[in-house]
Design an enzyme around this catalytic site. Structure first.
Site, short mmCIF file in Angstrom:
data_model
loop_
_atom_site.label_atom_id
_atom_site.label_comp_id
_atom_site.label_asym_id
_atom_site.label_seq_id
_atom_site.Cartn_x
_atom_site.Cartn_y
_atom_site.Cartn_z
N GLU A 80 -22.65 -23.53 -1.22
CA GLU A 80 -21.78 -24.71 -1.35
C GLU A 80 -22.19 -25.81 -0.38
O GLU A 80 -22.12 -27.00 -0.72
CB GLU A 80 -20.32 -24.30 -1.12
N ASP B 208 -29.20 -22.55 -4.58
CA ASP B 208 -29.63 -21.19 -4.24
C ASP B 208 -30.82 -21.22 -3.29
O ASP B 208 -30.83 -20.53 -2.25
CB ASP B 208 -30.02 -20.41 -5.50
#
Length: 489
Positions: free
Chosen positions: A137, A205
């Site tokens: 995030e 990611d």
């Protein structure tokens, strides 16, 4: 049930981030986005992102079940900022929030605000797995994915924006009802936008894993947590909520595993993993009180585990005993733990609650004062001490401490809640109204806040310092309301 507030610009943007793999409705030009640029930097300035993020968090406070627990908030923010310190391109301050929601999910909004669902603690088996979600995030924020998404969608489909804040808030409070609401309102979504959000996920990611590794965590925590999400899909009729907001095709999991294999496995330091276990049992006892059998199972497993797991199990039993109002039993379990670790804030906090319930206020105050000598300005200890002062009727000391605390932590609802309680017990109606006004302002209820401040101003002497201060705050809130009105349309 939460009422559905008006649609707003920030809501439409956030809903598309949260439901990036979900369909969108066409809306009229009345609700369409303003023309604010053609590049990510020009679309939104950093200051605009921070302002819009603040607006959205105020809406969250007003309608979602935020967990305003000082210990848990300190833990997730300490963990989050450790990750942020190892991230590149950090242009905004970061703040991390917990919502009481059993669904597995997390999301980033404008201005460095990251929201975690309590359900993450149920399914994260170690701190590296939890940190992997947070690092992901954080990467959404540092890469400005929302600003880029906004620009891309404006270019491809300038009128394809829809979002209902009530549905989002309802989903936070009641996932099944919220998803039902969204399913009934959302229609087809363009493939190009879906691809854009999937590329964001892959980028988050990749960068998130770098942050995870550079922060000293096990990079395998990211694919390991993804595997948990996949496993949950196998055993459930519907996928975890996180897979709806963060699409996880097979290639993404494979890429994460291949990337993690390029890093050496790491063991999280003992002290950090211990804090994770304390936080996990604490949040489970707070958010899963209707699942006592499940909590007992977790504690029993910990009791047979490592030394730090056994310690977490004992701490969890103290919390359960306290919730059951078995304070003497709780104290019997906690006392030897605190004797061995007198500086452990988790234990000090738990013993303070027990002392207050047993009306042993002076004992709690003395312990907290000594702890603050070693942990100066620690917000958890300060809040505990302020509460102990109030319960012991040491109002001048409580007032002095809370004045400093709310000045240094103006966005903490707990401080204003205690200030309201103190003023009420002191019979200081103007101070009570002012404190309540600040609580309303934190929820974006500016009209209510201004009304309370106006009442407080009318109660004090004409042209006094208090009146000048209250009137100045009214002017500030009016200006804030005016600035934020562009998002509340």
């Amino acid at each position: 049930m939460i009422k559905t507030p008006k649609k707003s610009l920030i809501v439409t943007l956030i809903s598309l981030l949260l439901f990036g793999n979900s369909p969108a409705l066409s809306v009229s030009s009345e609700n369409s986005l303003p023309d604010i640029g053609t590049s990510a930097g020009a679309t939104l300035s950093i200051n605009q992102e921070i302002e819009m993020g603040d607006f959205f968090i105020r809406q969250i406070r007003a309608g979602a079940p935020l967990i305003d627990d000082p210990l848990l908030n300190q833990y997730i923010n300490k963990l989050g900022h450790k990750l942020v310190n190892h991230a590149d391109s950090v242009k905004t301050p970061f703040q991390f929030y917990l919502i009481n929601n059993p669904a597995i999910n997390a999301y980033a909004v404008f201005g460095g605000n990251v929201v975690l669902h309590s359900g993450l603690f149920r399914y994260s088996r170690n701190e590296s797995e939890l940190a992997s979600v947070m690092a992901h995030e954080i990467s959404h924020v540092t890469q400005r994915h929302l600003a880029r998404f906004m620009e891309d969608t404006q270019r491809k489909a300038p009128f394809a924006w829809a979002g209902i804040l009530g549905s989002i808030l309802l989903m936070m409070a009641n996932p099944q009802a919220g998803m039902a609401t969204l399913s009934g309102t959302l229609g087809g979504f363009q493939q190009g936008i879906i691809s854009f959000t999937q590329s964001n996920e892959q980028e988050a990611d990749r960068i998130g894993m770098q942050i995870l590794n550079n922060s000293g965590f096990n990079p395998h925590g990211m694919p390991d947590f993804m595997q948990i999400l996949v496993d949950q899909t196998r055993y459930s009729s519907k996928p975890p909520e996180m897979l709806l907001t963060h699409p996880l095709p097979d290639s993404r999991l494979s890429d994460a595993r291949n990337r993690a294999n390029q890093y050496p496995k790491k063991t999280v330091p003992e002290s950090e993993s211990q804090d994770f276990l304390f936080a996990r049992v604490r949040i489970l006892t707070i958010s899963a009180t209707d699942q006592l059998n499940y909590i007992e199972q977790i504690l029993n497993n910990y009791s047979q585990g490592t030394t730090k797991e056994q310690l977490a199990a004992s701490y969890g039993r103290v919390l359960l005993l306290s919730q059951a109002q078995k304070y003497a039993e709780a104290k019997t379990v906690l006392s030897p733990l605190l004797d061995k670790q007198p500086d452990n804030i988790w234990f000090i906090d738990a013993m303070t609650d027990i002392d207050i319930e047993q009306k042993q206020y002076e004992q709690a105050i003395t312990r907290l004062q000594h702890a603050l000598q070693k942990h100066q300005n620690n917000p958890v200890l300060q809040i505990n001490l302020a509460n102990a002062y109030i319960q012991a009727k040491h109002y001048p000391q409580a007032s002095q401490l809370l004045f400093r605390y709310t000045f240094n932590n103006p966005n903490d609802p707990t401080g204003w809640s205690l200030m309201t309680e103190l003023a009420k017990k002191q019979g200081k109606r103007d101070k009570e109204l002012v404190s309540y006004a600040e609580t309303m302002a934190l929820q974006g209820k500016f009209d209510m806040a201004i009304n309370y401040l106006s009442q407080a101003s009318a109660l004090v002497a004409l042209n006094s310092n208090d009146q000048a201060r209250y009137d100045a705050r009214i002017d500030q809130l009016r200006q804030l309301k005016q600035r934020y009105s562009q998002y509340d349309k």
